[in-house]
Design a protein around this motif. Structure first.
Motif, PDB file in Angstrom:
ATOM      1  N   ALA A 193       0.788  -1.219   0.191  1.00 23.32           N
ATOM      2  CA  ALA A 193      -0.033   0.119   0.153  1.00 23.32           C
ATOM      3  C   ALA A 193       0.898   1.423   0.000  1.00 23.32           C
ATOM      4  O   ALA A 193       0.515   2.306  -0.632  1.00 23.32           O
ATOM      5  CB  ALA A 193      -0.941  -0.083   1.464  1.00 23.32           C
ATOM      6  N   ASN A 239       1.789   1.809  -3.607  1.00 19.70           N
ATOM      7  CA  ASN A 239       0.761   2.227  -4.469  1.00 19.70           C
ATOM      8  C   ASN A 239      -0.700   2.065  -3.603  1.00 19.70           C
ATOM      9  O   ASN A 239      -1.047   1.106  -2.821  1.00 19.70           O
ATOM     10  CB  ASN A 239       0.292   0.963  -5.346  1.00 19.70           C
ATOM     11  CG  ASN A 239      -0.877   1.379  -6.268  1.00 19.70           C
ATOM     12  OD1 ASN A 239      -1.537   2.441  -6.215  1.00 19.70           O
ATOM     13  ND2 ASN A 239      -1.379   0.556  -7.367  1.00 19.70           N
ATOM     14  N   THR A 240      -0.770   3.410  -3.186  1.00 20.56           N
ATOM     15  CA  THR A 240      -1.989   3.659  -2.167  1.00 20.56           C
ATOM     16  C   THR A 240      -3.316   2.969  -2.682  1.00 20.56           C
ATOM     17  O   THR A 240      -4.307   2.948  -1.790  1.00 20.56           O
ATOM     18  CB  THR A 240      -2.362   5.028  -1.968  1.00 20.56           C
ATOM     19  OG1 THR A 240      -2.439   5.686  -3.172  1.00 20.56           O
ATOM     20  CG2 THR A 240      -0.741   5.487  -1.231  1.00 20.56           C
ATOM     21  N   HIS A 241      -3.531   2.702  -3.869  1.00 20.79           N
ATOM     22  CA  HIS A 241      -4.642   1.926  -4.382  1.00 20.79           C
ATOM     23  C   HIS A 241      -4.862   0.663  -4.268  1.00 20.79           C
ATOM     24  O   HIS A 241      -6.024  -0.125  -4.624  1.00 20.79           O
ATOM     25  CB  HIS A 241      -5.019   2.354  -5.987  1.00 20.79           C
ATOM     26  CG  HIS A 241      -5.083   3.730  -5.943  1.00 20.79           C
ATOM     27  ND1 HIS A 241      -6.115   4.756  -5.813  1.00 20.79           N
ATOM     28  CD2 HIS A 241      -4.213   4.784  -6.682  1.00 20.79           C
ATOM     29  CE1 HIS A 241      -5.727   5.996  -5.918  1.00 20.79           C
ATOM     30  NE2 HIS A 241      -4.569   6.089  -6.506  1.00 20.79           N
ATOM     31  N   THR A 242      -3.685   0.018  -3.868  1.00 17.57           N
ATOM     32  CA  THR A 242      -3.645  -1.484  -3.847  1.00 17.57           C
ATOM     33  C   THR A 242      -4.769  -2.102  -2.606  1.00 17.57           C
ATOM     34  O   THR A 242      -4.764  -1.407  -1.442  1.00 17.57           O
ATOM     35  CB  THR A 242      -2.173  -1.861  -3.606  1.00 17.57           C
ATOM     36  OG1 THR A 242      -1.363  -1.696  -4.621  1.00 17.57           O
ATOM     37  CG2 THR A 242      -2.344  -3.329  -3.074  1.00 17.57           C
ATOM     38  N   ILE A 243      -5.247  -3.110  -2.859  1.00 16.48           N
ATOM     39  CA  ILE A 243      -6.280  -3.670  -1.784  1.00 16.48           C
ATOM     40  C   ILE A 243      -5.236  -4.925  -1.152  1.00 16.48           C
ATOM     41  O   ILE A 243      -4.734  -5.746  -1.712  1.00 16.48           O
ATOM     42  CB  ILE A 243      -7.459  -4.417  -2.548  1.00 16.48           C
ATOM     43  CG1 ILE A 243      -8.229  -3.460  -3.337  1.00 16.48           C
ATOM     44  CG2 ILE A 243      -8.209  -5.104  -1.357  1.00 16.48           C
ATOM     45  CD1 ILE A 243      -9.344  -3.932  -4.045  1.00 16.48           C
ATOM     46  N   THR A 280       6.125  -0.769  -8.006  1.00 12.51           N
ATOM     47  CA  THR A 280       5.169  -1.135  -7.120  1.00 12.51           C
ATOM     48  C   THR A 280       5.295  -2.610  -6.860  1.00 12.51           C
ATOM     49  O   THR A 280       5.975  -3.530  -7.220  1.00 12.51           O
ATOM     50  CB  THR A 280       3.620  -0.986  -7.623  1.00 12.51           C
ATOM     51  OG1 THR A 280       3.609  -1.784  -8.573  1.00 12.51           O
ATOM     52  CG2 THR A 280       3.701   0.552  -8.100  1.00 12.51           C
ATOM     53  N   ASP A 332       2.439  -4.420  -7.194  1.00 10.48           N
ATOM     54  CA  ASP A 332       1.050  -4.938  -7.625  1.00 10.48           C
ATOM     55  C   ASP A 332       0.998  -6.117  -8.444  1.00 10.48           C
ATOM     56  O   ASP A 332       0.114  -6.828  -8.678  1.00 10.48           O
ATOM     57  CB  ASP A 332       0.323  -3.872  -8.607  1.00 10.48           C
ATOM     58  CG  ASP A 332       0.072  -2.677  -7.897  1.00 10.48           C
ATOM     59  OD1 ASP A 332      -0.018  -2.585  -6.576  1.00 10.48           O
ATOM     60  OD2 ASP A 332      -0.272  -1.580  -8.301  1.00 10.48           O
ATOM     61  N   GLY A 373      -2.645  -7.558  -4.375  1.00  4.77           N
ATOM     62  CA  GLY A 373      -3.803  -6.640  -4.888  1.00  4.77           C
ATOM     63  C   GLY A 373      -4.952  -7.069  -5.603  1.00  4.77           C
ATOM     64  O   GLY A 373      -6.149  -7.117  -5.298  1.00  4.77           O
ATOM     65  N   HIS A 374      -4.604  -7.964  -6.771  1.00  5.02           N
ATOM     66  CA  HIS A 374      -5.722  -8.835  -7.566  1.00  5.02           C
ATOM     67  C   HIS A 374      -6.257  -9.760  -6.505  1.00  5.02           C
ATOM     68  O   HIS A 374      -5.534 -10.388  -5.745  1.00  5.02           O
ATOM     69  CB  HIS A 374      -4.937  -9.612  -8.459  1.00  5.02           C
ATOM     70  CG  HIS A 374      -5.945  -9.896  -9.448  1.00  5.02           C
ATOM     71  ND1 HIS A 374      -6.414 -11.320  -9.192  1.00  5.02           N
ATOM     72  CD2 HIS A 374      -6.604  -9.616 -10.758  1.00  5.02           C
ATOM     73  CE1 HIS A 374      -7.221 -11.712 -10.290  1.00  5.02           C
ATOM     74  NE2 HIS A 374      -7.345 -10.395 -11.151  1.00  5.02           N
TER      75      HIS A 374
END
Length: 676
Positions: free
Chosen positions: A217, A220-224, A416, A418, A422-423
């Motif tokens: 995170a 990449n702050t958008h990562t789940i 990142t 990712d 994240g996925h």
């Protein structure tokens, strides 16, 4: 005062995941195939040029599996089938052997061997034909060293067909003997000071994610993030300690440098490397730019010291030219372009150090002659270039560095994590590891030292980055289910060792969750779009083919260019192509699109700055790039291949399609479509 030459650091990364299942047998043959094609070939090529130096990274799982070819039929499932007479194989085994034998790159490995190319197109094989297919598959994977120096390989290549069991047995014996010479070659060249040899944490894990999943995170702050994460810092220590021990066994000395798996770094992982005596690491330029808060490229061309560790940051563009772009060029043209790119850096930077870091095995099967011609041309030019000298990472680490005060977490894939988190699929894999960890911690029964050691082995193996690479929709392989099975088998084995029933979730394929659209859609009807660079109407490109460039990534990854999607089609007048992507990121000055007709060598240029082209063609660029190529250009040709290069000045921003050339057959009906 004489100017110091540019220092060029080549860094070739050699890696295979651990293909051993719970029974200890390798389920895939890629260690062996790349051993006979690349692992000896690359240092051998360098050794032919006394003034060329480089660094090679050999991962622990690769070195350990190379040893297993002292007893190949016991340790490699594919070879245990390959060596049998085809009549002895079950239908399932026969199908799998054929699948593997038809997995070679067609243009560079299959087509040059006449009998292999003929058999490749068949679906059913007699026993004699399958014996030929098996033998030619193995010969096609032999590198130029074996083809020029090994008597058995030369003899069988000359024979061409009509092979028998004796031929297969002789071939396998000589190749397995050859594999045992690989590590000694690296050791010898390192002792001579020609190369540095580094390694990687043991099972090739993403160390920053083991230490703290929050790093995903931060990068990449958008990562789940996965749910219910558990810190795995103890495993991070084990990966490093095991790698150092194996390296010392192979090279009789501790490693001075590490390539962090996938170039993944953060401050805590670097502190671990320093704790274990590592002097240098390397990663990607994106990490440097994030760390400095600046993307000015003059920062890139120096080596840095971060808290006592030397770090080299790779030039992503130059690295990708070798990894992806030069496969499409002639050897001399590619070498000339690379030297020209270096010369530009030399003339504009003060005493630059340039790090070119590339996957050392997966690129060359896309080159003619396994890259032999390219490397000969490149190394010859470099040896005769006074303003450029090559250096190993050990040599660079021994010199003065530029201090670096901040290190941003990230990897060599877009800076990142990712690719590994994240996925949904990637996160599910992590969550299965965490759940298994919790179950082991809560286990109340007795665990012997031997069982504990096996449990540790399986946990560390499950943390390999390769499993997560193939989950999700960002990379494509025909063997996704095999990788998925190997990953889950490690966790199942842990429960088996404890005498516990594994949870049902471990028997459900993770890849079954993949519902992403295909990366390539074939045209379904003729089209005649208006070439204006705009999204004029929904129907304008309806029926066109499309290729999602974002999904055309397999065993390697690259700096993804600005074009995300290519659309194509034709009518009776022209061939049309449209390019969608992040065009606002491209400077129009000096921008052009080059179309190359492979059969004729014709190069069709479209000036995207002035929006000019040949009178018979059309070009537009506004919301997207659109071109029309007159069919008159192709004369009587009805079948041909096109490639596209987006170029800014002398820099190749992107080569499309990312998996080869667009193959066009103007004779076929749209019911059968175009193909790639």
């Amino acid at each position: 005062m004489e100017t110091e030459p540019l220092r060029l650091s080549f860094f070739w990364h050699m890696h295979q995941p651990d293909y051993r299942g719970s029974c200890g047998v390798m389920r895939m043959p890629w260690v062996f195939m790349h051993a006979i094609k690349d692992y000896y070939e690359m240092p051998w090529l360098l050794s032919r040029y006394p003034n060329i130096k480089a660094t090679f990274n050999l991962t622990a799982t690769l070195m350990e599996q190379l040893d297993l070819y002292l007893d190949p039929l016991k340790n490699d499932y594919f070879l245990s089938l390959w060596i049998q007479h085809p009549s002895m194989l079950s239908d399932e085994e026969r199908t799998w052997v054929i699948k593997l034998c038809k997995s070679s790159q067609f243009d560079t490995m299959v087509r040059p061997i006449k009998r292999y190319a003929f058999l490749y197109t068949q679906h059913d094989y007699s026993d004699d034909e399958l014996t030929d297919l098996e033998t030619l598959f193995m010969l096609a994977w032999c590198g130029q060293y074996l083809r020029s120096e090994n008597t058995v390989v030369k003899e069988l290549l000359s024979q061409g067909e009509g092979f028998d069991q004796d031929d297969k047995e002789r071939l396998l014996q000589t190749l397995c003997e050859f594999v045992q010479t690989i590590i000694p070659l690296y050791a010898s060249l390192q002792e001579e000071g020609r190369i540095s040899v580094s390694t990687t944490p043991y099972f090739h894990p993403i160390l920053p994610l083991l230490i703290d999943m929050e790093n995903a995170a931060i990068a990449n702050t958008h990562t789940i993030l996965p749910q219910r994460t558990i810190p795995l810092a103890d495993d991070a220590h084990r990966h490093i300690m095991r790698s150092i021990a194996l390296y010392e066994e192979k090279f009789m000395r501790p490693p001075s440098g590490f390539w962090p798996a996938e170039g993944a770094v953060d401050p805590k992982s670097v502190a671990l490397y320093r704790q274990y005596g590592i002097e240098w690491i390397a990663t990607d330029e994106a990490i440097l730019f994030h760390s400095l808060g600046s993307e000015e490229r003059h920062h890139l061309y120096k080596s840095y010291d971060y808290q006592g560790i030397t770090i080299g940051f790779r030039d992503h563009t130059l690295s990708d030219l070798i990894g992806f772009t030069y496969r499409y060029k002639g050897a001399e043209d590619a070498a000339e372009h690379f030297l020209s790119s270096l010369k530009s850096i030399y003339e504009t930077q003060s005493e630059p150090t340039v790090f070119v870091i590339v996957d050392g095995e997966n690129a060359w099967e896309f080159y003619e002659n396994n890259g032999f011609d390219f490397f000969n041309a490149l190394y010859t030019r470099l040896e005769n270039t006074p303003w450029c000298s090559t250096a190993t990472m050990d040599e660079i680490a021994s010199q003065e560095q530029t201090p670096l005060t901040t290190l941003h977490p990230g990897s060599w894939i877009h800076g990142t994590f990712d690719t590994w988190s994240g996925h949904q699929q990637k996160n599910q894999a992590w969550e299965l590891i965490f759940q298994t960890k919790r179950d082991v911690e809560h286990f109340s029964g007795e665990i012997t030292e031997e069982v504990a050691r096996h449990i540790e082995d399986h946990f560390l193996a499950s943390e390999c980055s390769d499993w997560f690479w193939w989950y999700g929709d960002d990379h494509v392989t025909d063997y996704a289910s095999e990788f998925d099975t190997l990953f889950r088998a490690h966790l199942v084995a842990i429960y088996d060792l404890l005498g516990m029933a594994p949870p049902a979730s471990l028997f459900i394929p993770i890849v079954a969750l993949n519902t992403s659209a295909p990366f390539c859609v074939k045209p379904s009807s003729p089209l005649t779009p208006v070439i204006d660079g705009k999204y004029t109407s929904f129907f304008e490109w309806l029926g066109s083919g499309s290729m999602d460039e974002r999904k055309l990534y397999s065993t390697m990854d690259r700096l993804r260019g600005p074009i995300d999607t290519l659309y194509y089609g034709h009518d009776k007048r022209a061939i049309y192509a449209a390019f969608d992507g992040r065009l606002s990121q491209i400077l129009r000055q000096g921008l052009k699109l080059l179309v190359i007709v492979e059969e004729s060598g014709e190069r069709i240029e479209y000036d995207l700055e002035q929006l000019t082209c040949a009178e018979s063609d059309q070009v537009a660029m506004e919301e997207r790039i659109e071109i029309a190529i007159s069919r008159r250009r192709f004369g009587e040709m009805r079948r041909f291949h096109l490639r596209f290069e987006l170029i800014s000045g002398s820099e190749i921003l992107q080569t499309m399609p990312g998996n080869g050339a667009l193959s066009i057959d103007l004779n076929i009906h749209y019911a059968t479509n175009w193909f790639v």
